[in-house]
Design a protein around this motif. Structure first.
Motif, PDB file in Angstrom:
ATOM      1  N   TYR A  70       0.837  -1.202   0.000  1.00  0.00           N
ATOM      2  CA  TYR A  70       0.000   0.000   0.000  1.00  0.00           C
ATOM      3  C   TYR A  70       0.875   1.256   0.000  1.00  0.00           C
ATOM      4  O   TYR A  70       0.549   2.249  -0.645  1.00  0.00           O
ATOM      5  CB  TYR A  70      -0.938  -0.019   1.207  1.00  0.00           C
ATOM      6  CG  TYR A  70      -1.987   1.058   1.175  1.00  0.00           C
ATOM      7  CD1 TYR A  70      -2.932   1.094   0.164  1.00  0.00           C
ATOM      8  CD2 TYR A  70      -2.018   2.050   2.152  1.00  0.00           C
ATOM      9  CE1 TYR A  70      -3.889   2.094   0.118  1.00  0.00           C
ATOM     10  CE2 TYR A  70      -2.977   3.039   2.121  1.00  0.00           C
ATOM     11  CZ  TYR A  70      -3.909   3.062   1.101  1.00  0.00           C
ATOM     12  OH  TYR A  70      -4.851   4.048   1.061  1.00  0.00           O
ATOM     13  N   ALA A  71       2.013   1.195   0.722  1.00  0.00           N
ATOM     14  CA  ALA A  71       2.918   2.345   0.754  1.00  0.00           C
ATOM     15  C   ALA A  71       3.508   2.620  -0.628  1.00  0.00           C
ATOM     16  O   ALA A  71       3.803   3.763  -0.971  1.00  0.00           O
ATOM     17  CB  ALA A  71       4.029   2.118   1.770  1.00  0.00           C
ATOM     18  N   LEU A  73       1.965   2.573  -3.239  1.00  0.00           N
ATOM     19  CA  LEU A  73       0.988   3.383  -3.967  1.00  0.00           C
ATOM     20  C   LEU A  73       1.214   4.879  -3.726  1.00  0.00           C
ATOM     21  O   LEU A  73       0.568   5.706  -4.357  1.00  0.00           O
ATOM     22  CB  LEU A  73      -0.441   3.005  -3.566  1.00  0.00           C
ATOM     23  CG  LEU A  73      -0.934   1.623  -3.993  1.00  0.00           C
ATOM     24  CD1 LEU A  73      -2.427   1.488  -3.711  1.00  0.00           C
ATOM     25  CD2 LEU A  73      -0.672   1.387  -5.475  1.00  0.00           C
ATOM     26  N   SER A  74       2.133   5.229  -2.807  1.00  0.00           N
ATOM     27  CA  SER A  74       2.432   6.644  -2.599  1.00  0.00           C
ATOM     28  C   SER A  74       3.058   7.239  -3.854  1.00  0.00           C
ATOM     29  O   SER A  74       3.147   8.456  -3.990  1.00  0.00           O
ATOM     30  CB  SER A  74       3.347   6.839  -1.390  1.00  0.00           C
ATOM     31  OG  SER A  74       4.579   6.185  -1.614  1.00  0.00           O
ATOM     32  N   LEU A  75       3.491   6.384  -4.786  1.00  0.00           N
ATOM     33  CA  LEU A  75       3.943   6.885  -6.085  1.00  0.00           C
ATOM     34  C   LEU A  75       2.797   7.611  -6.791  1.00  0.00           C
ATOM     35  O   LEU A  75       3.037   8.503  -7.613  1.00  0.00           O
ATOM     36  CB  LEU A  75       4.467   5.737  -6.958  1.00  0.00           C
ATOM     37  CG  LEU A  75       5.744   5.074  -6.426  1.00  0.00           C
ATOM     38  CD1 LEU A  75       6.092   3.835  -7.232  1.00  0.00           C
ATOM     39  CD2 LEU A  75       6.903   6.061  -6.421  1.00  0.00           C
ATOM     40  N   ASN A  76       1.561   7.253  -6.454  1.00  0.00           N
ATOM     41  CA  ASN A  76       0.402   7.999  -6.954  1.00  0.00           C
ATOM     42  C   ASN A  76       0.524   9.473  -6.615  1.00  0.00           C
ATOM     43  O   ASN A  76       0.091  10.326  -7.368  1.00  0.00           O
ATOM     44  CB  ASN A  76      -0.890   7.483  -6.288  1.00  0.00           C
ATOM     45  CG  ASN A  76      -1.406   6.222  -6.936  1.00  0.00           C
ATOM     46  OD1 ASN A  76      -0.742   5.674  -7.803  1.00  0.00           O
ATOM     47  ND2 ASN A  76      -2.574   5.781  -6.522  1.00  0.00           N
ATOM     48  N   PHE A  77       1.069   9.724  -5.442  1.00  0.00           N
ATOM     49  CA  PHE A  77       1.155  11.094  -4.954  1.00  0.00           C
ATOM     50  C   PHE A  77       1.988  11.956  -5.903  1.00  0.00           C
ATOM     51  O   PHE A  77       1.656  13.102  -6.177  1.00  0.00           O
ATOM     52  CB  PHE A  77       1.771  11.099  -3.550  1.00  0.00           C
ATOM     53  CG  PHE A  77       1.625  12.414  -2.886  1.00  0.00           C
ATOM     54  CD1 PHE A  77       0.445  12.761  -2.253  1.00  0.00           C
ATOM     55  CD2 PHE A  77       2.654  13.325  -2.928  1.00  0.00           C
ATOM     56  CE1 PHE A  77       0.300  13.993  -1.676  1.00  0.00           C
ATOM     57  CE2 PHE A  77       2.523  14.562  -2.339  1.00  0.00           C
ATOM     58  CZ  PHE A  77       1.332  14.901  -1.714  1.00  0.00           C
TER      59      PHE A  77
ATOM     60  N   GLN B  20      -8.272  -2.069   3.166  1.00  0.00           N
ATOM     61  CA  GLN B  20      -7.028  -2.697   2.700  1.00  0.00           C
ATOM     62  C   GLN B  20      -6.682  -3.914   3.541  1.00  0.00           C
ATOM     63  O   GLN B  20      -6.276  -4.955   3.017  1.00  0.00           O
ATOM     64  CB  GLN B  20      -5.868  -1.687   2.759  1.00  0.00           C
ATOM     65  CG  GLN B  20      -5.965  -0.554   1.762  1.00  0.00           C
ATOM     66  CD  GLN B  20      -5.931  -1.031   0.326  1.00  0.00           C
ATOM     67  OE1 GLN B  20      -5.423  -2.104   0.015  1.00  0.00           O
ATOM     68  NE2 GLN B  20      -6.488  -0.240  -0.567  1.00  0.00           N
ATOM     69  N   TYR B  78      -5.355  14.944  -1.436  1.00  0.00           N
ATOM     70  CA  TYR B  78      -4.651  13.703  -1.704  1.00  0.00           C
ATOM     71  C   TYR B  78      -3.565  13.433  -0.664  1.00  0.00           C
ATOM     72  O   TYR B  78      -3.308  12.287  -0.296  1.00  0.00           O
ATOM     73  CB  TYR B  78      -4.035  13.733  -3.103  1.00  0.00           C
ATOM     74  CG  TYR B  78      -3.782  12.353  -3.632  1.00  0.00           C
ATOM     75  CD1 TYR B  78      -2.564  11.730  -3.467  1.00  0.00           C
ATOM     76  CD2 TYR B  78      -4.801  11.661  -4.256  1.00  0.00           C
ATOM     77  CE1 TYR B  78      -2.346  10.452  -3.918  1.00  0.00           C
ATOM     78  CE2 TYR B  78      -4.595  10.385  -4.717  1.00  0.00           C
ATOM     79  CZ  TYR B  78      -3.361   9.783  -4.544  1.00  0.00           C
ATOM     80  OH  TYR B  78      -3.172   8.518  -4.994  1.00  0.00           O
ATOM     81  N   SER B  82      -2.752  10.025   2.204  1.00  0.00           N
ATOM     82  CA  SER B  82      -1.536   9.223   2.371  1.00  0.00           C
ATOM     83  C   SER B  82      -1.227   8.939   3.838  1.00  0.00           C
ATOM     84  O   SER B  82      -0.335   8.162   4.150  1.00  0.00           O
ATOM     85  CB  SER B  82      -0.354   9.896   1.679  1.00  0.00           C
ATOM     86  OG  SER B  82      -0.115  11.154   2.225  1.00  0.00           O
ATOM     87  N   TYR B  85      -1.160   5.270   4.776  1.00  0.00           N
ATOM     88  CA  TYR B  85       0.008   4.392   4.644  1.00  0.00           C
ATOM     89  C   TYR B  85       0.481   3.940   6.028  1.00  0.00           C
ATOM     90  O   TYR B  85       0.817   2.775   6.234  1.00  0.00           O
ATOM     91  CB  TYR B  85       1.159   5.103   3.930  1.00  0.00           C
ATOM     92  CG  TYR B  85       0.831   5.530   2.523  1.00  0.00           C
ATOM     93  CD1 TYR B  85       0.201   4.657   1.647  1.00  0.00           C
ATOM     94  CD2 TYR B  85       1.149   6.798   2.074  1.00  0.00           C
ATOM     95  CE1 TYR B  85      -0.108   5.048   0.360  1.00  0.00           C
ATOM     96  CE2 TYR B  85       0.852   7.196   0.778  1.00  0.00           C
ATOM     97  CZ  TYR B  85       0.218   6.320  -0.071  1.00  0.00           C
ATOM     98  OH  TYR B  85      -0.090   6.707  -1.339  1.00  0.00           O
ATOM     99  N   VAL B  88      -2.173   1.510   7.674  1.00  0.00           N
ATOM    100  CA  VAL B  88      -2.179   0.170   7.088  1.00  0.00           C
ATOM    101  C   VAL B  88      -0.918  -0.600   7.501  1.00  0.00           C
ATOM    102  O   VAL B  88      -0.980  -1.794   7.797  1.00  0.00           O
ATOM    103  CB  VAL B  88      -2.314   0.240   5.546  1.00  0.00           C
ATOM    104  CG1 VAL B  88      -2.140  -1.130   4.913  1.00  0.00           C
ATOM    105  CG2 VAL B  88      -3.669   0.821   5.164  1.00  0.00           C
ATOM    106  N   VAL B 113       7.401   8.889   4.987  1.00  0.00           N
ATOM    107  CA  VAL B 113       6.124   9.167   4.315  1.00  0.00           C
ATOM    108  C   VAL B 113       5.288  10.137   5.151  1.00  0.00           C
ATOM    109  O   VAL B 113       4.762  11.136   4.640  1.00  0.00           O
ATOM    110  CB  VAL B 113       5.349   7.855   4.066  1.00  0.00           C
ATOM    111  CG1 VAL B 113       3.913   8.148   3.648  1.00  0.00           C
ATOM    112  CG2 VAL B 113       6.033   7.022   2.987  1.00  0.00           C
TER     113      VAL B 113
END
Lengths: 114, 147
Positions: A70-71, A73-77, B20, B78, B82, B85, B88, B113
């Motif tokens: 899931y982390a 997916l931070s590339l989405n950011f 998730q 957005y 995050s 992250y 999860v 992050v």
């Protein structure tokens, strides 16, 4: 293979986010009834790309720890920040970009950690 | 920042994080998709039900997300998402049956992050005479529009 799956999920869900934003912006700019809202091409583009992304994501979840996957997916950011900058002309200052860099570095560290 | 937009965004974060974890638990208990069709039918109903529940939670989080996008600029909304992250990661490593684990490297990654998220969402310092940024203008106009 797993990396390709994650990359595909990133692209699909990022596009889905942007399409959602487009749908909402259009609704705000030109208020209309529910019937007209549900005929939005952006709305259905968002639903289709996120649905396909979800199916691929379920395959990823069989192979990877969700905490790490899931982390990634931070590339989405990064993708969405770039789209926000160049498509929606939302300004991002230096601090914002440093924050993006920290998030990406964190995703890389997570991905490389055993 | 719109309080209503913030509430939508945080509800979305909670829903997507739980979703998730549910989807991971269910998918981990199902035969691999690469073993289909030989493994078709070779599974219990509970994992399927939990995956379905996860998908419902995910869809509900998207509905909240539409609400958040209506009240917040895209990049700010957005970045709030995050935060999930971290949720999860902790959930996957501490709840049973998810196959996750804590490690120094992974925790450092999550710290990076979350630091990035905090940096982006930190309130801009008030500079006397400074022009408001474009993003704060658009947030203000969204608030005005919803009032």
């Amino acid at each position: 293979m797993t990396a390709l799956l994650v990359a595909a999920v990133c692209l699909l869900t990022s596009f889905g986010q942007v399409a959602q934003k487009q749908a909402v912006s259009a609704w705000r700019a030109r208020p209309a009834g529910l019937g007209v809202k549900l005929r939005s091409v952006w709305l259905w583009s968002a639903l289709l790309s996120m649905g396909l992304g979800l199916l691929l994501w379920l395959a990823v979840l069989q192979r990877l720890d969700v905490g790490v996957a899931y982390a990634m997916l931070s590339l989405n950011f990064v993708l969405v920040t770039i789209v926000a900058r160049y498509v929606f002309a939302e300004t991002a200052d230096r601090r914002h970009w440093v924050g993006v860099a920290l998030i990406v570095a964190g995703a890389v560290v997570l991905g490389l950690s055993p | 920042m719109s309080a209503r937009g913030l509430a939508y965004a945080l509800t979305s974060v909670a829903l997507v994080s739980a979703a998730q974890l549910a989807m991971r638990w269910g998918m981990k208990s199902l035969p691999g998709v690469d073993t289909l069709p030989a493994s078709a039918g070779d599974f219990g109903l509970l994992p399927v039900a939990i995956v379905m529940l996860g998908i419902i939670g995910y869809v509900a989080s998207l509905a909240c997300w539409l609400g958040a996008l209506a009240h917040l600029p895209l990049h700010r909304a957005y970045s709030l998402l995050s935060l999930s992250y971290a949720l999860v990661y902790v959930g996957a490593a501490s709840l049973p049956g998810l196959g996750g684990s804590f490690s120094t490297g992974k925790s450092f990654g999550v710290l990076l992050v979350v630091s990035g998220v905090m940096l982006i969402n930190a309130r801009r310092p008030a500079v006397p005479g400074a022009r408001p940024s474009r993003s704060s203008e658009s947030a203000a106009s969204a608030d005005a529009g919803s009032a």
